[in-house]
Design a protein around this motif. Structure first.
Motif, PDB file in Angstrom:
ATOM      1  N   GLY A  16       0.983  -1.096  -0.081  1.00  0.00           N
ATOM      2  CA  GLY A  16      -0.001  -0.125   0.078  1.00  0.00           C
ATOM      3  C   GLY A  16       1.018   1.339   0.266  1.00  0.00           C
ATOM      4  O   GLY A  16       0.694   1.903  -0.823  1.00  0.00           O
ATOM      5  N   THR A  17       1.586   1.564   0.460  1.00  0.00           N
ATOM      6  CA  THR A  17       3.301   2.498   0.831  1.00  0.00           C
ATOM      7  C   THR A  17       3.061   2.756  -0.274  1.00  0.00           C
ATOM      8  O   THR A  17       4.094   4.524  -1.140  1.00  0.00           O
ATOM      9  N   TYR A  20       1.003   4.119  -3.238  1.00  0.00           N
ATOM     10  CA  TYR A  20       0.944   5.453  -2.348  1.00  0.00           C
ATOM     11  C   TYR A  20       2.236   6.523  -2.851  1.00  0.00           C
ATOM     12  O   TYR A  20       1.781   7.420  -3.115  1.00  0.00           O
ATOM     13  N   ALA A  23       1.553   6.450  -6.758  1.00  0.00           N
ATOM     14  CA  ALA A  23       0.469   7.572  -7.767  1.00  0.00           C
ATOM     15  C   ALA A  23       0.733   8.567  -8.156  1.00  0.00           C
ATOM     16  O   ALA A  23       0.248   9.069  -9.430  1.00  0.00           O
ATOM     17  N   THR A  35      -5.147   4.269  -8.255  1.00  0.00           N
ATOM     18  CA  THR A  35      -4.329   3.137  -7.505  1.00  0.00           C
ATOM     19  C   THR A  35      -4.248   3.965  -6.087  1.00  0.00           C
ATOM     20  O   THR A  35      -3.935   3.194  -5.684  1.00  0.00           O
ATOM     21  N   LEU A  36      -4.592   5.235  -5.989  1.00  0.00           N
ATOM     22  CA  LEU A  36      -4.328   5.335  -4.793  1.00  0.00           C
ATOM     23  C   LEU A  36      -6.283   4.158  -3.935  1.00  0.00           C
ATOM     24  O   LEU A  36      -5.994   4.055  -2.349  1.00  0.00           O
ATOM     25  N   ALA A  39      -4.245   0.929  -3.039  1.00  0.00           N
ATOM     26  CA  ALA A  39      -3.827   1.466  -1.960  1.00  0.00           C
ATOM     27  C   ALA A  39      -3.994   1.619  -0.630  1.00  0.00           C
ATOM     28  O   ALA A  39      -4.441   0.918   0.070  1.00  0.00           O
ATOM     29  N   ASN A  40      -5.764   2.411  -0.419  1.00  0.00           N
ATOM     30  CA  ASN A  40      -7.003   2.459   0.477  1.00  0.00           C
ATOM     31  C   ASN A  40      -7.383   1.225   0.664  1.00  0.00           C
ATOM     32  O   ASN A  40      -7.498   0.999   2.323  1.00  0.00           O
ATOM     33  N   TYR A  43      -5.298  -0.939   2.563  1.00  0.00           N
ATOM     34  CA  TYR A  43      -4.532  -0.599   3.933  1.00  0.00           C
ATOM     35  C   TYR A  43      -5.963  -1.074   4.426  1.00  0.00           C
ATOM     36  O   TYR A  43      -5.774  -1.273   5.820  1.00  0.00           O
ATOM     37  N   ASP A  59     -10.599   3.428   5.960  1.00  0.00           N
ATOM     38  CA  ASP A  59      -9.889   3.376   4.403  1.00  0.00           C
ATOM     39  C   ASP A  59     -11.165   2.920   3.610  1.00  0.00           C
ATOM     40  O   ASP A  59     -10.773   3.250   2.495  1.00  0.00           O
ATOM     41  N   SER A  63     -11.229   4.082  -0.117  1.00  0.00           N
ATOM     42  CA  SER A  63     -11.265   4.148  -1.460  1.00  0.00           C
ATOM     43  C   SER A  63     -12.348   4.181  -1.608  1.00  0.00           C
ATOM     44  O   SER A  63     -12.290   4.243  -3.575  1.00  0.00           O
ATOM     45  N   TYR A  66     -12.533   7.480  -3.344  1.00  0.00           N
ATOM     46  CA  TYR A  66     -11.342   7.273  -4.809  1.00  0.00           C
ATOM     47  C   TYR A  66     -12.221   7.317  -6.006  1.00  0.00           C
ATOM     48  O   TYR A  66     -12.272   7.750  -7.328  1.00  0.00           O
TER      49      TYR A  66
END
Length: 80
Positions: A16-17, A20, A23, A35-36, A39-40, A43, A59, A63, A66
């Motif tokens: 996930g990091t 982030y 992105a 992508t975000l 990632a959310n 997480y 999270d 997500s 987004y």
């Protein structure tokens, strides 16, 4: 070595990091938002494995936010 839920949660947080960080490097808005969102979601699963369900819910809501922003730029969806 046994893979405990804690180890899996750290693996998800690591990926996930990475997402982030990468992105903002994309030039297309659509690709950045997807992508975000992923990632959310990673997480969110990270928090589920840690049994922190409030963090997971936050999270997953992020997500979804987004993903909704892919469909509309209306201020209604941005600010509620």
């Amino acid at each position: 070595m046994e893979f405990t839920p804690y180890i899996w949660s750290q693996v998800l947080a690591f990926f996930g990091t990475i997402l982030y960080v990468t992105a903002p490097q994309f030039s297309e808005r659509r690709r950045i938002m997807i992508t975000l969102a992923i990632a959310n979601a990673l997480y969110g699963f990270h928090y589920i494995l840690l049994e922190s369900y409030t963090g997971a819910a936050m999270d997953f809501i992020g997500s979804a936010r987004y993903l909704v922003s892919l469909l509309s730029l209306s201020p209604f969806w941005m600010y509620g």
